[in-house]
Structure formats: structure tokens, C-alpha cells
Design an enzyme around this catalytic site. Sequence first.
Site, short mmCIF file in Angstrom:
data_model
loop_
_atom_site.label_atom_id
_atom_site.label_comp_id
_atom_site.label_asym_id
_atom_site.label_seq_id
_atom_site.Cartn_x
_atom_site.Cartn_y
_atom_site.Cartn_z
N TYR A 171 0.84 -1.21 0.00
CA TYR A 171 0.00 0.00 0.00
C TYR A 171 0.87 1.26 0.00
CZ TYR A 171 -3.43 -3.48 1.58
OH TYR A 171 -4.23 -4.59 1.70
N TRP A 223 -3.99 6.16 2.67
CA TRP A 223 -5.39 5.72 2.68
C TRP A 223 -6.15 6.48 3.77
CZ3 TRP A 223 -2.51 2.66 -0.29
CH2 TRP A 223 -3.13 1.87 -1.25
N TRP A 236 -9.09 5.93 5.90
CA TRP A 236 -9.39 5.52 7.29
C TRP A 236 -8.15 4.98 7.98
CZ3 TRP A 236 -13.09 0.99 8.96
CH2 TRP A 236 -12.79 -0.19 8.29
N ASP A 242 -13.24 -4.76 1.59
CA ASP A 242 -13.40 -4.95 0.15
C ASP A 242 -14.17 -6.19 -0.29
OD1 ASP A 242 -11.54 -3.06 0.83
OD2 ASP A 242 -9.96 -3.78 -0.47
N TYR A 267 -8.59 -12.38 3.59
CA TYR A 267 -8.94 -10.97 3.65
C TYR A 267 -10.17 -10.71 4.51
CZ TYR A 267 -7.49 -6.66 1.25
OH TYR A 267 -6.97 -5.45 0.94
N GLU A 297 -1.27 -7.85 8.96
CA GLU A 297 -2.46 -7.14 8.45
C GLU A 297 -3.74 -7.80 8.99
OE1 GLU A 297 -2.49 -7.12 4.21
OE2 GLU A 297 -4.01 -5.55 4.06
C1 9YW Z 1 -6.78 -2.80 -1.34
C2 9YW Z 1 -5.16 0.06 3.13
C3 9YW Z 1 -6.48 -0.57 2.72
C4 9YW Z 1 -7.54 -0.52 3.81
C5 9YW Z 1 -8.76 -1.34 3.46
C6 9YW Z 1 -8.32 -2.74 3.08
C7 9YW Z 1 -7.31 -2.67 1.94
C8 9YW Z 1 -7.04 -1.75 -0.33
O1 9YW Z 1 -6.18 -1.91 2.36
O2 9YW Z 1 -7.89 -2.13 0.78
O3 9YW Z 1 -5.92 -2.60 -2.20
O4 9YW Z 1 -7.39 -3.82 -1.31
O5 9YW Z 1 -9.41 -3.54 2.73
O6 9YW Z 1 -9.66 -1.36 4.52
O7 9YW Z 1 -7.91 0.80 4.03
O8 9YW Z 1 -4.70 -0.51 4.31
#
Ligand code: 9YW
Length: 415
Positions: free
Chosen positions: A20, A24, A26, A160, A344, A388
Site C-alpha cells: 500500500y 489511505w 481511514w 473490500d 482478507y 495485516e
Molecule cells: C486494497 C489500506 C487498505 C484498507 C482497506 C483494506 C485494503 C485496499 O487496504 O484495501 O488494495 O485492497 O481492505 O480497509 O484501508 O490498508
Amino acid sequence: MEVLLRNRAALHTLPATGLYPHQWSWDSAFTAIGLRHVSPRRAQQELESLLGAQWADGRLPQIVFDRQRDEDYSPGAAFWRSEEIPGSPAVPTAGLVQPPVHARAALAVHRADEAESRRRGFLERAHPRLLAWHGYLRTRRDRGGRGLASIVHPWESGMDNSPAWDGPLSRVPDVRAGGPGVPRPDLRHADPSERPSNAEYGRYLHLAARYRDHRCDDADAGHEFVCEDPAFNALWADAELAMAEVAAALGGDRAPHEARARELTAALEPLFSPALGTYAARDVRTGELQRVATVAGLLPLLLPHLPRAAELLATLRGPRFRLGTAVMVPSHDLTAAGFDRARYWRGPSWSSTTWLLVQALRGRGAVAEARALGAQLRRSALQHGFAEYVDPIDGTPHGTRAFTWTAALALDLEL
Ligand code: 9YW
């Protein structure tokens, strides 16, 4: 603490390096909740950098992109082309949003060091932006006309590939049909069996592209995914309660926010499913409640005037979620046929939702259970290098490691 330092980039913190590589929404709120204990100023900056990417219509974007890393994540800045959309900020962002936990985080950050907050004018500057964010949800997102915000993409739930979205997603076209495959840079950093499938990504990309092509305007009557999520709305109601405190701290009126929190709590009521013992998501296009119990349906427990608190507590303690015997709170019903302990949001336990339920239990006076669950979260985080997500039954770590919100929320529970 070390994870929070290692994942730092400019004024914000990456959820994880590799998987990531941007900011992001939240995640930044949860990060700030942990950071406030070690550097209230950095915690303020974490939130300020996100609030600085607010759109003219008030939305806070799901992701604020770092252009240097656009090859490393999909869909990125080149996909969204936010600079072409009127009202977008100077920095490239996604057009979607994530759950509104920011007011709660801003209040916590302010309270961690009120003198520093006042010196920097943190709350005064955050306040109008938080008001505009909630205003966006109220005026642009009530797609069902029942006083709740709708999400227009599973990513907006923050959960997701939750099984709650399987029904609504089944009616969404898959961009892979007749086209090229979907880019999956995420699979360079995580095992495919622990991530959403290509079939899900094909639909995620279709929805994101359609939303982008309608200039992210929320008025697209043909949009194929419009759902009321109990967690998103419960977190919004909780954020209104936080806004009441923010308003009071600034010498303003708390009453309108408290009234809104009560209205949202009442508006959630039709989403309660007695058969599941939880709230459930509603597909606004068909009107159907999704008959799956997920952790999202337990999060209304955060709300003080909830009429269904006793039922939710019974479900949390019962066989579906096994509070006290599961490692943390599973993301999906342990008794469901589709429960998947490694994939997930289809079973594993996450620190964010577990931390929220620690707050909910505390708020309801279940202090011993809150303490035990918080201790479990910390133990698991420290034992597995801040994974995670983890298997809720035996604690096996999954996804990426050195994950920021796991570290931040474990730190918060220590103090
Ligand atoms: C993705 C970053 C994000 C979280 C989400 C989580 C995931 C992004 O990662 O989504 O690429 O799938 O589901 O809640 O904000 O940590």
C-alpha cells in the site's frame, strides 16, 4: 512505534510499504489514534494531510496518491485522472471514499495534547473540513432516500471482499470479459489465496471506471453498486457524536450533531436482521437485505442509544463470532459455509474492527471483555510482526507484515 516510523512518508504514514504505497483515508485516522501517544503533532499532521486532499464537494478521498509510486498499486493516479474532474484537489486522489472515522480521530488527537492543538489551531482548522465531509455524505450519498449514506463501491466499506458484497457484485459486469486481464501489483506482496480474486477485481475495476467516467458525481442513476452498509453508517453516527464534542470544545453547539447521531441510529433500524442477530447491508437497487453476518453488522454497538444492543452482544458472544474464545473478532460468521479463515475480509480478524469493538464494549460497560479483547489484539500484533490480519481460530498471521494500523492500534491499547 518502530513500524510507525518505518512506514512514514512526508507528513503521512503508508499503511504498509510495498503493498500500500500511498495514503489511505481511514488508515490515516487509525494511525493518528496511535501516533497521538508518541507525537501529538505528527498525529495532527497525519490528519491534516488527508484533510488537505478534500474535494470541493466535501468528500475525503479513499486514497491520496504519490505519483512516484504509480506503478506499484492499481488502480492509481493514472487510472483516476482526478485532475480532470472539477472540484478535485491539487494532489491526485481516488474519487471514492472510505468510512468516516476522521472526526473521532481528530477529537482523540486534540485531547491527547490540548495545548499543542490550540497552539497550532488544529481543531479550528479541522472543524470546517469535517463538517463539509459529513455534509457530503448527507447531501450526496443518501441514494436510498432513507437517511443513510450509500456506498458505491466495495472499497468504500473498507472491507473490500466481504461476503456482504457478493450478491450486489454478482450483478456488476467484469471488465475482464473480452478485455485484457486486470493488473494485480498487490500479488507481488501477498499470497493470492489471502487476497480478493481476479473475478472480484474485474468487477471492482468496472465500478471504479464507471464512477470516474461519470466524473464521480454520485448522480449516476445506472450505477450498478449502491449499498447501505451498517458499519459505514454506524461510524458516521459515532463521528457525529465526536463532532458534538468538537463543537463544544470550540464553544459551539453540540445539539445538532447529537440529533443527527440519533437520526442515524434510528435510520439503521430497518437493517437489523433478527435471523442473523446483526445488522446487515442493504442493496439499494433491489431493496434486499444481504443475509450474511459480518463484523460490519456488529459495529452499531458503538452507538449509545442502540435499541438492539442486547441482541448484538449475544451474537458477538455466541458461535458466530465467539468473543473470548476466538483470537480476535472474525470478519465473517464462523458458522457460515463461506467462512474462509485466511482470505482478507471473508473470515480473518483485523485490528481496526477489533479495536472498534473494544471501544464499543468499553462504552457499554463490558470492561473486562474490552480489556481481554484489547490484550488479545496486542499479543497477536506483537507476536506476529504487526500482521495485516490473522486467522481468528489459531492466530496464524496473513497478508502483509509491519502493517501500520495494527501497530498504531496496539500502541493505543497499551496506553
Ligand atoms: C486494497 C489500506 C487498505 C484498507 C482497506 C483494506 C485494503 C485496499 O487496504 O484495501 O488494495 O485492497 O481492505 O480497509 O484501508 O490498508
